[in-house]
Design a protein around this motif. Structure first.
Motif, PDB file in Angstrom:
ATOM      1  N   TYR A 113       0.837  -1.199   0.000  1.00 52.11           N
ATOM      2  CA  TYR A 113       0.000   0.000   0.000  1.00 52.11           C
ATOM      3  C   TYR A 113       0.876   1.255   0.000  1.00 52.11           C
ATOM      4  O   TYR A 113       0.649   2.188  -0.773  1.00 52.11           O
ATOM      5  CB  TYR A 113      -0.929  -0.003   1.220  1.00 52.11           C
ATOM      6  N   GLY A 114       1.883   1.232   0.860  1.00 49.47           N
ATOM      7  CA  GLY A 114       2.778   2.398   0.954  1.00 49.47           C
ATOM      8  C   GLY A 114       3.489   2.675  -0.352  1.00 49.47           C
ATOM      9  O   GLY A 114       3.530   3.818  -0.815  1.00 49.47           O
ATOM     10  N   PHE A 115       4.011   1.643  -0.968  1.00 48.43           N
ATOM     11  CA  PHE A 115       4.773   1.863  -2.205  1.00 48.43           C
ATOM     12  C   PHE A 115       3.876   2.244  -3.375  1.00 48.43           C
ATOM     13  O   PHE A 115       4.289   2.988  -4.248  1.00 48.43           O
ATOM     14  CB  PHE A 115       5.616   0.631  -2.550  1.00 48.43           C
ATOM     15  N   ILE A 116       2.658   1.727  -3.382  1.00 49.31           N
ATOM     16  CA  ILE A 116       1.766   2.062  -4.499  1.00 49.31           C
ATOM     17  C   ILE A 116       1.190   3.461  -4.344  1.00 49.31           C
ATOM     18  O   ILE A 116       1.182   4.251  -5.277  1.00 49.31           O
ATOM     19  CB  ILE A 116       0.627   1.023  -4.610  1.00 49.31           C
ATOM     20  N   TRP A 117       0.739   3.798  -3.135  1.00 44.28           N
ATOM     21  CA  TRP A 117       0.000   5.057  -2.973  1.00 44.28           C
ATOM     22  C   TRP A 117       0.838   6.228  -2.466  1.00 44.28           C
ATOM     23  O   TRP A 117       0.419   7.370  -2.590  1.00 44.28           O
ATOM     24  CB  TRP A 117      -1.198   4.845  -2.034  1.00 44.28           C
ATOM     25  N   GLU A 118       1.973   5.956  -1.880  1.00 38.92           N
ATOM     26  CA  GLU A 118       2.758   7.062  -1.328  1.00 38.92           C
ATOM     27  C   GLU A 118       4.040   7.344  -2.090  1.00 38.92           C
ATOM     28  O   GLU A 118       4.591   8.422  -1.989  1.00 38.92           O
ATOM     29  CB  GLU A 118       3.131   6.770   0.136  1.00 38.92           C
ATOM     30  N   ALA A 119       4.535   6.364  -2.847  1.00 41.26           N
ATOM     31  CA  ALA A 119       5.835   6.567  -3.497  1.00 41.26           C
ATOM     32  C   ALA A 119       5.709   7.197  -4.867  1.00 41.26           C
ATOM     33  O   ALA A 119       6.697   7.496  -5.499  1.00 41.26           O
ATOM     34  CB  ALA A 119       6.575   5.235  -3.617  1.00 41.26           C
ATOM     35  N   GLU A 120       4.483   7.408  -5.344  1.00 39.01           N
ATOM     36  CA  GLU A 120       4.340   7.943  -6.697  1.00 39.01           C
ATOM     37  C   GLU A 120       4.744   9.416  -6.747  1.00 39.01           C
ATOM     38  O   GLU A 120       4.706  10.121  -5.771  1.00 39.01           O
ATOM     39  CB  GLU A 120       2.917   7.770  -7.179  1.00 39.01           C
TER      40      GLU A 120
ATOM     41  N   THR B 205       3.956  18.835  -2.807  1.00 43.05           N
ATOM     42  CA  THR B 205       2.604  18.348  -2.524  1.00 43.05           C
ATOM     43  C   THR B 205       1.636  18.587  -3.683  1.00 43.05           C
ATOM     44  O   THR B 205       0.742  17.782  -3.904  1.00 43.05           O
ATOM     45  CB  THR B 205       2.027  19.006  -1.259  1.00 43.05           C
ATOM     46  N   CYS B 206       1.824  19.686  -4.415  1.00 45.74           N
ATOM     47  CA  CYS B 206       0.814  20.046  -5.425  1.00 45.74           C
ATOM     48  C   CYS B 206       1.273  19.877  -6.865  1.00 45.74           C
ATOM     49  O   CYS B 206       0.450  19.706  -7.751  1.00 45.74           O
ATOM     50  CB  CYS B 206       0.369  21.494  -5.228  1.00 45.74           C
ATOM     51  N   VAL B 207       2.566  19.969  -7.099  1.00 47.67           N
ATOM     52  CA  VAL B 207       3.054  19.937  -8.489  1.00 47.67           C
ATOM     53  C   VAL B 207       4.061  18.789  -8.606  1.00 47.67           C
ATOM     54  O   VAL B 207       5.263  18.991  -8.555  1.00 47.67           O
ATOM     55  CB  VAL B 207       3.715  21.288  -8.862  1.00 47.67           C
ATOM     56  N   THR B 208       3.520  17.595  -8.761  1.00 48.88           N
ATOM     57  CA  THR B 208       4.390  16.412  -8.681  1.00 48.88           C
ATOM     58  C   THR B 208       4.991  16.010 -10.025  1.00 48.88           C
ATOM     59  O   THR B 208       5.704  15.025 -10.110  1.00 48.88           O
ATOM     60  CB  THR B 208       3.614  15.227  -8.087  1.00 48.88           C
ATOM     61  N   SER B 209       4.672  16.755 -11.080  1.00 52.66           N
ATOM     62  CA  SER B 209       5.294  16.482 -12.385  1.00 52.66           C
ATOM     63  C   SER B 209       5.237  17.747 -13.227  1.00 52.66           C
ATOM     64  O   SER B 209       4.526  18.708 -12.876  1.00 52.66           O
ATOM     65  CB  SER B 209       4.565  15.344 -13.101  1.00 52.66           C
TER      66      SER B 209
ATOM     67  N   TYR C  15      11.438  16.878 -10.053  1.00 55.85           N
ATOM     68  CA  TYR C  15      11.740  15.452 -10.040  1.00 55.85           C
ATOM     69  C   TYR C  15      12.640  15.061  -8.863  1.00 55.85           C
ATOM     70  O   TYR C  15      12.536  13.952  -8.349  1.00 55.85           O
ATOM     71  CB  TYR C  15      12.310  15.008 -11.391  1.00 55.85           C
ATOM     72  N   ALA C  16      13.481  15.999  -8.434  1.00 56.22           N
ATOM     73  CA  ALA C  16      14.314  15.709  -7.253  1.00 56.22           C
ATOM     74  C   ALA C  16      13.426  15.546  -6.022  1.00 56.22           C
ATOM     75  O   ALA C  16      13.628  14.645  -5.206  1.00 56.22           O
ATOM     76  CB  ALA C  16      15.323  16.822  -7.038  1.00 56.22           C
ATOM     77  N   LEU C  17      12.419  16.412  -5.889  1.00 52.09           N
ATOM     78  CA  LEU C  17      11.530  16.330  -4.729  1.00 52.09           C
ATOM     79  C   LEU C  17      10.678  15.076  -4.799  1.00 52.09           C
ATOM     80  O   LEU C  17      10.328  14.494  -3.781  1.00 52.09           O
ATOM     81  CB  LEU C  17      10.645  17.572  -4.648  1.00 52.09           C
ATOM     82  N   ARG C  18      10.347  14.635  -6.012  1.00 51.43           N
ATOM     83  CA  ARG C  18       9.555  13.424  -6.138  1.00 51.43           C
ATOM     84  C   ARG C  18      10.362  12.208  -5.674  1.00 51.43           C
ATOM     85  O   ARG C  18       9.831  11.281  -5.084  1.00 51.43           O
ATOM     86  CB  ARG C  18       9.116  13.245  -7.598  1.00 51.43           C
ATOM     87  N   ASP C  19      11.674  12.225  -5.979  1.00 49.57           N
ATOM     88  CA  ASP C  19      12.529  11.110  -5.571  1.00 49.57           C
ATOM     89  C   ASP C  19      12.829  11.126  -4.075  1.00 49.57           C
ATOM     90  O   ASP C  19      13.388  10.183  -3.544  1.00 49.57           O
ATOM     91  CB  ASP C  19      13.857  11.157  -6.339  1.00 49.57           C
ATOM     92  N   LEU C  20      12.459  12.229  -3.420  1.00 53.20           N
ATOM     93  CA  LEU C  20      12.801  12.402  -2.008  1.00 53.20           C
ATOM     94  C   LEU C  20      12.197  11.308  -1.121  1.00 53.20           C
ATOM     95  O   LEU C  20      12.805  10.891  -0.138  1.00 53.20           O
ATOM     96  CB  LEU C  20      12.313  13.779  -1.550  1.00 53.20           C
ATOM     97  N   LYS C  21      11.007  10.840  -1.487  1.00 56.58           N
ATOM     98  CA  LYS C  21      10.349   9.826  -0.658  1.00 56.58           C
ATOM     99  C   LYS C  21      11.167   8.538  -0.644  1.00 56.58           C
ATOM    100  O   LYS C  21      11.347   7.913   0.400  1.00 56.58           O
ATOM    101  CB  LYS C  21       8.940   9.554  -1.199  1.00 56.58           C
ATOM    102  N   ILE C  22      11.622   8.134  -1.821  1.00 61.82           N
ATOM    103  CA  ILE C  22      12.426   6.914  -1.899  1.00 61.82           C
ATOM    104  C   ILE C  22      13.754   7.118  -1.172  1.00 61.82           C
ATOM    105  O   ILE C  22      14.232   6.232  -0.451  1.00 61.82           O
ATOM    106  CB  ILE C  22      12.665   6.534  -3.383  1.00 61.82           C
TER     107      ILE C  22
END
Lengths: 89, 130
Positions: free
Chosen positions: A82-89, B16-20, B111-118
């Motif tokens: 769930y975390g990887f599908i809904w939060e990692a996008e 949070t608002c502009v993810t791409s 794109y850097a901020l998007r990769d931040l979660k990983i």
């Protein structure tokens, strides 16, 4: 053999507990929900490993905890998915 | 526009608002005509052929805009740019300025901020933080 199993499954418990604590610590610092779901996954994996320890080391012949172990592992993987599908996008 | 314009607050807005880049173009399209109500498919079509947005992505971006207090969605599902506060409007103005003056920097930040979660997931396992 008993000592080997004690060490092996004991390490599994400690490792999963360690991962859980690290992920909760990171979640507390960043508030990123991906980390919360991952931490919850490791809560379930820790439960799985504790049950594994009890099942195979503490009470190897008295009880069969396999269904509970598998359920805990499944729940943990569902949290992670769930975390990887809904939060990692 | 200087690098310093990419403040923590502005970066949080982007995260949070502009993810791409597509989401940025969509938001700027809405913001250019603040009085107009757009049909979602019409909005996506208006960016073609340079930008093609799938229905699923469009719905996701619009939900992000709504959650971020940037748009109003009417009962007929039409969308209008309506920032919830002056801060929201200022962020969108900064986005427009960055898109015009520093597009490469803006895209890299998005794109850097998007990769931040990983990255944060990997960093969680570092016992000692630098």
């Amino acid at each position: 053999m008993v000592t080997f199993e004690f060490i092996l499954y004991g390490f599994a418990v400690l490792t999963s507990l360690g991962c859980m604590l690290l992920l909760f610590r990171a979640y507390a610092a960043t508030a990123m929900r991906l980390l919360l779901w991952s931490a919850l996954c490791f809560v379930c994996l820790s439960i799985n490993n504790v049950l594994l320890f009890v099942d195979l080391v503490v009470l190897p012949t008295e009880v069969d905890l396999r269904p509970y172990r598998l359920f805990a592992a499944l729940a943990g993987l569902l949290f992670l998915l769930y975390g990887f599908i809904w939060e990692a996008e | 526009m200087e690098d310093s314009a990419f403040s923590d607050e502005f970066c949080r807005f982007i995260q949070t608002c502009v993810t791409s880049v597509d989401a940025a173009e969509l938001l700027l399209k809405l913001a250019r005509q603040p009085e107009r109500w757009f049909e979602p498919p019409e909005l996506a079509r208006s960016l073609a052929p340079a930008t093609t947005i799938s229905e699923a992505d469009l719905a996701r971006y619009l939900a992000q805009f709504q959650a971020g207090g940037l748009v109003a969605i009417g009962p007929d599902k039409r969308i209008q740019y309506r920032p919830a506060s002056g801060t929201h409007a200022k962020h969108v103005e900064m986005l427009a300025q960055a898109y015009k003056e520093r597009p490469v920097t803006l895209f890299r930040v998005i794109y850097a901020l998007r990769d931040l979660k990983i990255q944060s997931f990997a960093d969680a396992f570092k016992l000692i933080r630098k």
